[in-house]
Write a protein that holds these residues in place. Structure first.
Motif, PDB file in Angstrom:
ATOM      1  N   VAL A  32     -26.626 -17.863  -7.241  1.00  0.00           N
ATOM      2  CA  VAL A  32     -27.713 -18.772  -6.855  1.00  0.00           C
ATOM      3  C   VAL A  32     -27.874 -18.701  -5.346  1.00  0.00           C
ATOM      4  O   VAL A  32     -26.921 -18.974  -4.601  1.00  0.00           O
ATOM      5  N   PHE A  33     -29.065 -18.310  -4.896  1.00  0.00           N
ATOM      6  CA  PHE A  33     -29.383 -18.227  -3.477  1.00  0.00           C
ATOM      7  C   PHE A  33     -30.336 -19.350  -3.093  1.00  0.00           C
ATOM      8  O   PHE A  33     -31.216 -19.731  -3.845  1.00  0.00           O
ATOM      9  N   GLY A  34     -30.152 -19.856  -1.876  1.00  0.00           N
ATOM     10  CA  GLY A  34     -31.082 -20.852  -1.377  1.00  0.00           C
ATOM     11  C   GLY A  34     -30.374 -22.117  -0.974  1.00  0.00           C
ATOM     12  O   GLY A  34     -29.162 -22.273  -1.163  1.00  0.00           O
ATOM     13  N   SER A  35     -31.151 -23.012  -0.417  1.00  0.00           N
ATOM     14  CA  SER A  35     -30.608 -24.281   0.031  1.00  0.00           C
ATOM     15  C   SER A  35     -30.564 -25.251  -1.143  1.00  0.00           C
ATOM     16  O   SER A  35     -31.601 -25.603  -1.698  1.00  0.00           O
ATOM     17  N   GLY A  85     -26.305 -28.769  -4.913  1.00  0.00           N
ATOM     18  CA  GLY A  85     -25.238 -28.683  -5.880  1.00  0.00           C
ATOM     19  C   GLY A  85     -25.782 -28.201  -7.209  1.00  0.00           C
ATOM     20  O   GLY A  85     -26.990 -28.262  -7.464  1.00  0.00           O
ATOM     21  N   ILE A  86     -24.900 -27.708  -8.044  1.00  0.00           N
ATOM     22  CA  ILE A  86     -25.298 -27.138  -9.330  1.00  0.00           C
ATOM     23  C   ILE A  86     -24.591 -27.865 -10.449  1.00  0.00           C
ATOM     24  O   ILE A  86     -23.372 -28.039 -10.411  1.00  0.00           O
ATOM     25  N   ASN A  87     -25.327 -28.307 -11.423  1.00  0.00           N
ATOM     26  CA  ASN A  87     -24.726 -28.917 -12.603  1.00  0.00           C
ATOM     27  C   ASN A  87     -24.365 -27.789 -13.582  1.00  0.00           C
ATOM     28  O   ASN A  87     -23.606 -26.905 -13.238  1.00  0.00           O
ATOM     29  N   ALA A  88     -24.933 -27.755 -14.742  1.00  0.00           N
ATOM     30  CA  ALA A  88     -24.582 -26.716 -15.704  1.00  0.00           C
ATOM     31  C   ALA A  88     -25.167 -25.366 -15.309  1.00  0.00           C
ATOM     32  O   ALA A  88     -26.219 -25.277 -14.680  1.00  0.00           O
ATOM     33  N   MET A  89     -24.450 -24.312 -15.688  1.00  0.00           N
ATOM     34  CA  MET A  89     -24.926 -22.942 -15.541  1.00  0.00           C
ATOM     35  C   MET A  89     -24.748 -22.257 -16.891  1.00  0.00           C
ATOM     36  O   MET A  89     -23.855 -22.622 -17.655  1.00  0.00           O
ATOM     37  N   ILE A 108     -30.075 -27.185 -11.109  1.00  0.00           N
ATOM     38  CA  ILE A 108     -29.827 -27.467  -9.699  1.00  0.00           C
ATOM     39  C   ILE A 108     -30.156 -28.927  -9.411  1.00  0.00           C
ATOM     40  O   ILE A 108     -31.218 -29.429  -9.808  1.00  0.00           O
ATOM     41  N   ARG A 109     -29.256 -29.611  -8.732  1.00  0.00           N
ATOM     42  CA  ARG A 109     -29.489 -31.019  -8.395  1.00  0.00           C
ATOM     43  C   ARG A 109     -30.725 -31.158  -7.522  1.00  0.00           C
ATOM     44  O   ARG A 109     -30.905 -30.436  -6.565  1.00  0.00           O
TER      45      ARG A 109
END
Length: 115
Positions: free
Chosen positions: A23-26, A29-33, A98-99
């Protein structure tokens, strides 16, 4: 936000491949993938999902053969695929929740299992 998948290719039946998705970018935080796949003429199906806490879920067709994992420090999700079968041939897509921005998809990477 962009998701970039790597690792697809041609493999013989019984072989292994490892997919990665970054995952690229600003992001906040990330929840499920997760990983999903779509074979020609078929609907997209869930392959495997991993929560932010490491909980995992697998589609019935891959359980026991595929393993999903993630590296939160690298914003990366992996899919280790073992004992591959011709019916695993498909385009594999990564997905991330993505949050604050919601659901995002990668561009897909092709996995072909054939002798």
């Amino acid at each position: 936000v962009q998701l970039q998948a790597y690792g697809g290719g041609l493999v013989q039946p019984g072989g292994s491949l490892r997919l990665s998705c970054v995952v690229f970018g600003s992001i906040f935080g990330i929840n499920a993938m997760g990983w999903y796949r779509q074979a020609p003429g078929k609907a997209r199906e869930m392959v495997a999902v991993i929560s932010s806490g490491g909980g995992t879920w697998y589609g019935g067709a891959v359980k026991g053969r595929f393993t999903i994992s993630r590296d939160n420090a690298k914003n990366t999700v992996y899919l280790q695929m073992n004992s591959l079968k011709p019916e695993d041939t498909a385009a594999y897509y990564c997905n991330a929740q993505i949050r604050r921005t919601g659901e995002h998809w990668g561009q897909g990477t092709l996995v072909t299992v054939s002798s």
